[in-house]
Write a protein that holds these residues in place. Structure first.
Motif, PDB file in Angstrom:
ATOM      1  N   TYR A   7      84.242 -18.403 103.374  1.00 20.81           N
ATOM      2  CA  TYR A   7      85.587 -18.919 103.103  1.00 20.81           C
ATOM      3  C   TYR A   7      85.558 -19.653 101.767  1.00 20.81           C
ATOM      4  O   TYR A   7      84.716 -20.539 101.543  1.00 20.81           O
ATOM      5  N   ARG A  16      96.134 -20.164 106.397  1.00 20.44           N
ATOM      6  CA  ARG A  16      96.389 -18.862 107.043  1.00 20.44           C
ATOM      7  C   ARG A  16      96.146 -17.685 106.117  1.00 20.44           C
ATOM      8  O   ARG A  16      96.133 -16.537 106.563  1.00 20.44           O
ATOM      9  N   GLU A  17      95.988 -17.972 104.820  1.00 20.39           N
ATOM     10  CA  GLU A  17      95.636 -16.897 103.877  1.00 20.39           C
ATOM     11  C   GLU A  17      94.143 -16.590 104.047  1.00 20.39           C
ATOM     12  O   GLU A  17      93.379 -17.443 104.524  1.00 20.39           O
ATOM     13  N   PRO A  18      93.693 -15.393 103.629  1.00 17.51           N
ATOM     14  CA  PRO A  18      92.306 -14.991 103.920  1.00 17.51           C
ATOM     15  C   PRO A  18      91.213 -15.868 103.289  1.00 17.51           C
ATOM     16  O   PRO A  18      90.132 -15.998 103.833  1.00 17.51           O
ATOM     17  N   GLY A 104      94.114 -13.562 114.246  1.00 14.25           N
ATOM     18  CA  GLY A 104      93.890 -14.943 113.801  1.00 14.25           C
ATOM     19  C   GLY A 104      92.474 -15.105 113.281  1.00 14.25           C
ATOM     20  O   GLY A 104      91.680 -14.143 113.278  1.00 14.25           O
ATOM     21  N   TYR A 105      92.167 -16.319 112.823  1.00 17.12           N
ATOM     22  CA  TYR A 105      90.863 -16.600 112.222  1.00 17.12           C
ATOM     23  C   TYR A 105      90.137 -17.705 112.972  1.00 17.12           C
ATOM     24  O   TYR A 105      90.695 -18.796 113.181  1.00 17.12           O
ATOM     25  N   ARG A 117      84.505 -17.357 107.763  1.00 16.64           N
ATOM     26  CA  ARG A 117      85.761 -16.980 108.427  1.00 16.64           C
ATOM     27  C   ARG A 117      85.564 -15.696 109.220  1.00 16.64           C
ATOM     28  O   ARG A 117      85.040 -14.708 108.702  1.00 16.64           O
ATOM     29  N   ALA A 119      87.680 -12.915 111.204  1.00 14.05           N
ATOM     30  CA  ALA A 119      89.022 -12.382 111.468  1.00 14.05           C
ATOM     31  C   ALA A 119      88.986 -11.590 112.767  1.00 14.05           C
ATOM     32  O   ALA A 119      88.181 -10.675 112.917  1.00 14.05           O
ATOM     33  N   ASP A 139      96.764 -16.240 111.281  1.00 13.10           N
ATOM     34  CA  ASP A 139      96.866 -15.729 109.920  1.00 13.10           C
ATOM     35  C   ASP A 139      98.353 -15.703 109.546  1.00 13.10           C
ATOM     36  O   ASP A 139      99.201 -16.272 110.253  1.00 13.10           O
ATOM     37  N   THR A 140      98.684 -15.029 108.457  1.00 17.49           N
ATOM     38  CA  THR A 140     100.067 -15.106 107.968  1.00 17.49           C
ATOM     39  C   THR A 140     101.052 -14.346 108.860  1.00 17.49           C
ATOM     40  O   THR A 140     102.266 -14.452 108.672  1.00 17.49           O
TER      41      THR A 140
END
Ligand SMILES: CSCCC(=O)/C(O)=C/O
Ligand SMILES: [Fe+2]
Length: 190
Positions: A7, A16-18, A104-105, A117, A119, A139-140
């Motif tokens: 990350y 929430r962005e990668p 989600g992460y 992170r 996913a 996530d977004t």
């Protein structure tokens, strides 16, 4: 199947962005297993997928389960709950989540205390060991429905990271369980 990467803390965007590095610094399933993270992919579009969940539950003695839907519409005190989920914590038991819908992460701490992170999407079952520092965010797409599995009573107790959790017996047991091989596997991390 879960995907994992380091990350990028320097990225100021919303959690929430990668938050991937450029180029991406991926983490393998093997490395995740070395730090005690287990995962399965179960096809939720196939009838009978719950039999696989039942088999894993039986093998690992997960006696109880419930479901949580994380969305603005479905989760009471949504904003507050998301803040709690995204605050670094441990549990004194495994965290077992089977993603039924959405994504989600889960962020976990590496042996060198970097965020990794993970996913997750529908069909992913993930187990984080007791005593592992971690956090969770949507996530977004802002939607996830998960089955939560428990060895005992369905209760959820986060212990936020502090000098006390650093010496928590479950934390110490966790560190003792993997220190040598994991440190070697992650030796090159920056
Ligand atoms: C995806 S289930 C909600 C988050 C949660 O239970 C947890 O412990 C996050 O670390
Ligand atoms: Fe947790």
């Amino acid at each position: 199947m879960v995907q994992a990467w380091y990350y990028n803390d320097a990225d100021p965007s919303d959690g929430r962005e990668p938050h991937q590095y450029t180029p991406n610094r991926s983490v393998t399933l093997d490395q995740l297993a070395q730090v005690g993270v287990l995962q399965w992919t179960i096809d939720v579009t196939k009838p009978g997928y719950l039999e696989t969940v039942d088999r894993i539950s039986q093998e690992r003695a997960y006696k109880n389960r419930d479901e949580i839907t994380i969305s603005k519409e479905a989760l009471p005190n949504y904003d507050e709950k998301l803040k709690i989920f995204f605050t670094e914590h441990i549990h004194e038991d495994e965290e077992i989540r089977f993603i039924l819908e959405g994504s989600g992460y889960f962020d976990i701490r590496s042996p060198g205390d970097r965020w990794i992170r993970i996913a997750c999407e529908a069909g992913d079952m993930i187990i984080l060991p007791a005593g592992m520092y971690h956090r969770f965010t949507l996530d977004t797409k802002n939607y996830l429905k998960a089955m939560r599995l428990f060895k005992e009573d369905p209760k959820w107790t986060p212990l936020n990271r502090s000098s006390e959790t650093d010496v928590n017996p479950y934390r110490k047991d966790y560190l003792a369980s993997f220190a040598q091989p994991a440190a070697a596997l992650f030796a090159g991390e920056i």
